[in-house]
Each structure stands twice: as structure tokens, then as C-alpha cells.
Enzyme design. Structure first.
Site, PDB file in Angstrom:
ATOM      1  N   ARG A  75     -14.078   6.467  11.899  1.00  0.00           N
ATOM      2  CA  ARG A  75     -14.972   6.941  10.846  1.00  0.00           C
ATOM      3  C   ARG A  75     -15.847   5.677  10.686  1.00  0.00           C
ATOM      4  NH1 ARG A  75     -12.756   3.151   7.436  1.00  0.00           N
ATOM      5  NH2 ARG A  75     -10.310   2.973   7.482  1.00  0.00           N
TER       6      ARG A  75
ATOM      7  N   GLY B 276      -0.808  -2.472   5.932  1.00  0.00           N
ATOM      8  CA  GLY B 276       0.166  -3.351   5.955  1.00  0.00           C
ATOM      9  C   GLY B 276       1.646  -2.577   5.826  1.00  0.00           C
TER      10      GLY B 276
ATOM     11  N   LYS C 240      -0.776   4.027  16.706  1.00  0.00           N
ATOM     12  CA  LYS C 240      -1.234   2.908  17.525  1.00  0.00           C
ATOM     13  C   LYS C 240      -0.756   2.669  18.861  1.00  0.00           C
ATOM     14  CE  LYS C 240      -1.766   0.382  13.035  1.00  0.00           C
ATOM     15  NZ  LYS C 240      -1.231   1.314  12.159  1.00  0.00           N
TER      16      LYS C 240
ATOM     17  N   GLU D 221     -11.203  -2.560  16.488  1.00  0.00           N
ATOM     18  CA  GLU D 221     -10.581  -3.665  15.838  1.00  0.00           C
ATOM     19  C   GLU D 221      -9.941  -4.517  16.756  1.00  0.00           C
ATOM     20  OE1 GLU D 221      -8.501  -2.751  11.974  1.00  0.00           O
ATOM     21  OE2 GLU D 221     -10.200  -2.118  11.154  1.00  0.00           O
TER      22      GLU D 221
ATOM     23  N   HIS E  20      -3.094  -7.794   4.156  1.00  0.00           N
ATOM     24  CA  HIS E  20      -3.626  -6.906   5.240  1.00  0.00           C
ATOM     25  C   HIS E  20      -4.969  -6.311   4.581  1.00  0.00           C
ATOM     26  CE1 HIS E  20      -0.419  -8.234   7.729  1.00  0.00           C
ATOM     27  NE2 HIS E  20       0.393  -7.850   6.660  1.00  0.00           N
TER      28      HIS E  20
END
Length: 647
Positions: A297, A166, A117, A275, A235
Site C-alpha cells: 500500500r 510490534g 511474514k 522494508e 516499533h
């Protein structure tokens, strides 16, 4: 186009890929573990091959080298990874290509660039994609991270740079809580992912989770508009929809362009999802969304995008992987209507969403929905994999109509043989704020108590179960005289721990009167009119029976047990002296020893099942008399693990 592909997955996504491949004339090869020999995806495929030496994913669906070898042996030209398992493993992608096969998905390089991330956020900033204010650097010293959090301003979110679901995530609302939260997040991230590194982000107060479906050919990309996935629990997504409620043309264009920039920045090929976290505190604004991550994906929730665009995303995956250009340009893509998807799971909601197992004795979906499912009636929900039964998907010309169709589809879905989250999904679909489009990621947590209430059982349901148990649904007059001299019978049934008695007086082949001792007001008349039984004026609901278990398909499925009166006390009260496994699983740890003094609620053992750990607690104060399992044991549901001395 390919002649034959291998699908390196299982369950509903494997079935989904097989359906599209068949429509294109492409033959399919399924792979299966020991637990999936008779699974639906195996039956649907043209060919199937066994992989691994056990049911666990690590011994089957994660064996990349064996899957590649099987693809070569079966003459497949390409491998479709589905989602989960090996779908975002860049080493697997490289191995597939080194074997002379095509990976139906993005390049290993693209997956790596989006895999962490922190690095992905830096890359997105360089591509002009907005990111949440925060620190995504390499310095992981606690004092430095605390200073960065102070600069960002509280509340902040600590997030593990690897993994998802999460894990390794903590909300910190004040500087005094930061150090403890950081240590906790790093410890959890190390356990889950083998990587303790975290990033720090500004926490959005009224967050919405809106994602953009993108599709690329390795050079150019298009977007297929947005999905709102804000209805989440811990989450994990529960209900998704497209398009997002309250979306403006200006913001849709801005988010779509950002998604395309993200995809083209990494030379993305195939279906992917970008996202975004969105600030929903004052409506949707073009400057109020920020990049979270990219899933390289196909997403679980892809069907809602398919229904509003008329595009088969799996078909696009196959065509682009086979060398074709993008099937449509951006100006050829439009939105028609509204779609919802609800994730139907085998889980015991009143017991804290405990994943459930069991054999599906009955499974039926209404005609007005699309049900993407990897199981059939007669299949077993295994403890080795995700307990999803199906995705219930609907489409309508407007959001209101689509939501009404979702509520109707959930109410008419029939599942027998296991507990489900149907009632929870139905309560969500009827939630006032959700119906009004006022969604954010905290909605479920705020109203959880209201949403998880067990539907009230009606005396009509009890009478229906009694009719089924006594064989009175299809009875005839001659049978009545043969079986009973006085045409009056009673039966004991159990529901949610309560045992009750029901009595019936049969007045003829078309009339029964049901009574419940202790409830003189609850007399229920059953009358058969034109071949249809009516209970108090309403049609007798559909039912299924497996052994002593009867499911009445009304109120999302009411499950009754036929009780032997001699076993009534034991059934109602339960045995507090024995701690049993609530489902099949692996005993991870046992803390109790013979002779230990324990108090009610003490943790005695840990069972691993359905990819989760479950603590098994003492049901009363007492002394441990016997420990019947050790760490490493594989046990069945109901197996005794610890026994307390008789009190």
C-alpha cells in the site's frame, strides 16, 4: 483516467488523495462514520456518503460490502483504499473487482503473498532478495523452535507471522529465556491476530530500518530510492527521512535492485514499500541488509520520497490503475536534496505517550513546511481513530539545512485545545546523534528520559498568559481607568499541576509590570512599541484561548488554566478518592468491588481508547466505596468510574 473515485478512508490520507485527484480533474466521493460527519475529508470531497451505524471502524470504515455498494450507487469507477483499514485486505480487493470496479492498488494475489511474514521470506529468498538468518517454517513446536534459535545464535527475535505494530514480538538474549518469551509472544499473537504462529530471526545488534519505495505496473517495477525510518518508539515510526544518512551509491543500488526484484516477483501493481533491517554497526554495506516485510500500500511516510524525487505517488497510483504504463523509467528518477517527516500526535508524552482527545481550538502551520493534515481548527480529536494531527514535512538542499527547517517548523507549529508530542519531536530533531546521522532503532529508548522532559516554563510565558486572561493584550488607556481604580490586578493560573499568582501594575496603555509573589527576582516588564508588545525585550508570543484554557505558543505550546482562587486547593491537589476516565473510551473490564481493600497502584479498571488499552490505578491506599461503571460502558473524559472511601 477515471472520472470519479471513492476513497475508502478518512483523515489525512483521504485529504491527500482528494488533493491529487482534484489536480487531475477526477471527482471524489468521501465516506464517513457517525464520528466524521463534519470531518475535513468530507468537506473537501465533491460528494460524500454515510456508512455504518456507529463510529467504530468495525461499524464503518471496515464495512467493505457497504463501501462497494456506495461506490456503485455514486457512480464511482474505482476505489482508493488509502492506508490502514481495508488497504491490505485481499478479500476486499476481490469484492471490488467482482463488482466491476477498479481497486487502486495491487492484486489480491500480491497482497496474500506478502501478508504472512514467513511465507513472504521464503518467496523473497527464491527471488534472490537477502533475508535475515532464521526459521520461517510451519513446525511450531516449542522444542523445535528452541533448537532452531540455538542454531541461529543469540540474541534472536521471536515475531508473529501475522499482523504488525510490534505485537507478538519478543527479544531473547539467552537460551534460558526462550521458552517463556515464546509462550508470551504466541499468547499475544493469538489475542491480536487470531494466529499464534511465529518465526525466529537473528537479532541485529545495531539495527537500522531502511525501506525502498517501489512502484510497479503489474509486470515491471522501478524504485524511488530509500527512506530511513530508524527513529522509532515501540516499533512505531516517529521521524522519517530520505535519503538515508550514510548511504553509499553501491548499497543504494543493491537495495534498490532488491526492492525491484521483490516487486516483480509478485507481479506488483501500484505503490509499495519493501522494508529492510540494516546492520549499522560498521557503516552501511551492500551485504548488510535483509528483507523484513513488504507493505502492499501507500506508506504514511511517502511524502519524503515525493519531495526528493519530485514525483506525486498518488498521481502515479491513479494513472497506473487507469491502465497507463509506468510514468518514468529507472534512469529518469533522481534524488534532489533531503526531506524529513515528523508525525504530530495528540498525546500526553509525560504521561507515557497517553493518546489524547479534545477540540482543536487553534491550528496553524508555518509557511516553510508541508503539513498533511486531516483536521482543522474546530475539529475534535476522536477516541475512535488514530490521534494524528498532521505530518510536518520539510525539504532542503542538504540534510543539515532540511533538519534545521524541521526544527524551525516544529517550533512554529501552533496547536491549541489538546496536548501534543511537539516538544518530544523538537527534542528529537535537536538530538546530537540524530543530527550527526548516527541513527538506529534503539536511539529513542536509550535517551527517552532526556527526550520527554517537559519544557521549562518561563516567567515571560506566565506574564503572557496573565495578559491574555485579564484582557490586557489589546487594552487601551481609557479602558484601564474605567475598569480599575488602582490599575493593579492579580490572577491565579495553573500550569502542569502548579498553581501560582501573578500580579500586574498597568503604568499606561503601553507599559505593564508583572510580578510573582515569592519570586522577587522575576519582575517582567511588558512594553508596547510600534503596536507590538515586548516581554523583557522579546515579542509577545502568539496565544489562543478556549474557555479557561490559554495556550502560549512558545516552547512548543505552554498550556495555562485560569484558576478561581476558591477552587485553588482542589485544583492543585486533585481528588485522590475518585478514579476517572482520562479520555472518552470503552470500559473493557472493572476489577474493583465495593468493600475491596486496595493499595496505591492497584489496577481497578481497563479503559479502551485510541486503539489501546489503558489501566486505571488506585491513587492511594483505601477501601472501595462505590463502583460507578461496568464493562461495556462507553464513558466520556472525566467520568467517575470508582470511588474510594474518604480517608
Amino acid at each position: 483516467m477515471f472520472n470519479k473515485i471513492l476513497i475508502a478512508n478518512r483523515g489525512e490520507i483521504a485529504c491527500r488523495v482528494i488533493e491529487t485527484a482534484r489536480s487531475l480533474g477526477v471527482k471524489t466521493v468521501a465516506v464517513y462514520s457517525d464520528a466524521d460527519r463534519a470531518a475535513k475529508h468530507v468537506a473537501m470531497a465533491d460528494e460524500a456518503c454515510h456508512i455504518g451505524h456507529g463510529p467504530a471502524p468495525a461499524d464503518s470504515y471496515l464495512l467493505g460490502d457497504e463501501i462497494i455498494a456506495q461506490a456503485q450507487a455514486m457512480g464511482a469507477q474505482a476505489i482508493h483504499p488509502g492506508y490502514g483499514f481495508l488497504s491490505e485486505n485481499p478479500n476486499f480487493v476481490e469484492a471490488v473487482e467482482a463488482a466491476g470496479l477498479t481497486f487502486i492498488g495491487p492484486s489480491a494475489d500480491a497482497i496474500r503473498k506478502m501478508g504472512l511474514k514467513d511465507a513472504a521470506k521464503v518467496l523473497m529468498e527464491q527471488a534472490g532478495v537477502p533475508v535475515v538468518p532464521g526459521y520461517h517454517g510451519a513446525n511450531q513446536q516449542a522444542e523445535f523452535l528452541q533448537a532452531e534459535a540455538d542454531k541461529i545464535g543469540y540474541p534472536v527475535l521471536i515475531k508473529a507471522v501475522a499482523g504488525g505494530g510490534g505485537k507478538g514480538m519478543r527479544l531473547v538474549e539467552s537460551p534460558a529465556d526462550f521458552a517463556e518469551a515464546l509462550a508470551s509472544a504466541q499468547g499475544e499473537a493469538t489475542t491480536a491476530f487470531g494466529n499464534p504462529d511465529v518465526l525466529i530471526e537473528k537479532y541485529i545488534q545495531h539495527p537500522r530500518h531502511i525501506e525502498i519505495q517501489v512502484f510497479g505496473d503489474g509486470t515491471r517495477a522501478v524504485h524511488l530510492f530509500e527512506r530511513d525510518c530508524s527513529l522509532q518508539r515501540r516499533h512505531q515510526k516517529v521521524i522519517e527521512e530520505a535519503p538515508a544518512p550514510g548511504m553509499t551509491d553501491e548499497m543504494r543500488a543493491a537495495m534498490g535492485e532488491a526492492g525491484v526484484r521483490a516487486a516483480e516477483a509478485i507481479g506488483y501493481k501500484g505503490a509499495g514499500t519493501v522494508e529492510f533491517i540494516v546492520d549499522g554497526s560498521d557503516g552501511l554495506r551492500a551485504d548488510g541488509f535483509w528483507f523484513m516485510e513488504m507493505n502492499t500500500r501507500l506508506q504514511v511516510e511517502h511524502p519524503v520520497s515525493e519531495l526528493i524525487t519530485g514525483v506525486d505517488l498518488v498521481e502515479w497510483q491513479l494513472r497506473v490503475a487507469a491502465g497507463e504504463s509506468l510514468p518514468k523509467q529507472q534512469d529518469e528518477l533522481t534524488i534532489t536534496g533531503h526531506a524529513f517527516e515528523a508525525r504530530l500526535y495528540a498525546e500526553d508524552v509525560p504521561k507515557g505517550f497517553l493518546p489524547a482527545t479534545g477540540t482543536l481550538t487553534h491550528l496553524k502551520f508555518p509557511a516553510n513546511c508541508r503539513a498533511d493534515s486531516g483536521v482543522r481548527a474546530g475539529d475534535t480529536i476522536s477516541p475512535w481513530y488514530d490521534p494524528m494531527i498532521s505530518k510536518v514535512i520539510v525539504h532542503g538542499p542538504t540534510r543539515d539545512i532540511a533538519l534545521s527547517r524541521l526544527s524551525q517548523a516544529l517550533a512554529e507549529t501552533e496547536v491549541g485545545g489538546t496536548v501534543t508530542n511537539l516538544a518530544f519531536l523538537g527534542a528529537l530533531a535537536a538530538h546530537e546523534s540524530f543530527a550527526a546521522g548516527q541513527v538506529d532503532t534503539g536511539l529513542i529508548a536509550r535517551d527517552l528520559e532526556q527526550l520527554v522532559q517537559v519544557p521549562q516554563v518561563k516567567f515571560e510565558h506566565k506574564a503572557a498568559a496573565g495578559m491574555q486572561a485579564l484582557g490586557l493584550v489589546d487594552m487601551d488607556w481609557a479602558a484601564g481607568f474605567t475598569l480599575w481604580s488602582d490599575l493593579r490586578r492579580s490572577i491565579h493560573l495553573g500550569y502542569q499541576g502548579e498553581v501560582f499568582e501573578a500580579t500586574v501594575e498597568v503604568d499606561g496603555p503601553d507599559r505593564q509590570v508583572w510580578e510573582f509573589p515569592g519570586h522577587p527576582e522575576a519582575q517582567i516588564c511588558a512594553n508596547r512599541v510600534g503596536g507590538t508588545w515586548l516581554l523583557g525585550g522579546d515579542p509577545l508570543p502568539p496565544m489562543s484561548q478556549a474557555g479557561n484554557s490559554i495556550t502560549v505558543f512558545d516552547g512548543y505550546g505552554q498550556v495555562f488554566e485560569v484558576i478561581d482562587p476558591l477552587d485553588r486547593d482542589a485544583t492543585a491537589g486533585g481528588d485522590l478518592n475518585v478514579i476517572v476516565a482520562p479520555m472518552p473510551g470503552l470500559v473493557k473490564a472493572v476489577f474493583a468491588k465495593a468493600g475491596d481493600v486496595v493499595a496505591e497502584g492497584d489496577r481497578l479498571a481497563i479503559l479502551e481508547a485510541m486503539k489501546m488499552e489503558h489501566s486505571l490505578l488506585a491513587a492511594r491506599d483505601g477501601i472501595v466505596a462505590e463502583v460507578l461503571a461496568v464493562a461495556g460502558d462507553q464513558v466520556e473524559a472525566g467520568a467517575a468510574l470508582v470511588r474510594l472511601e474518604e480517608s
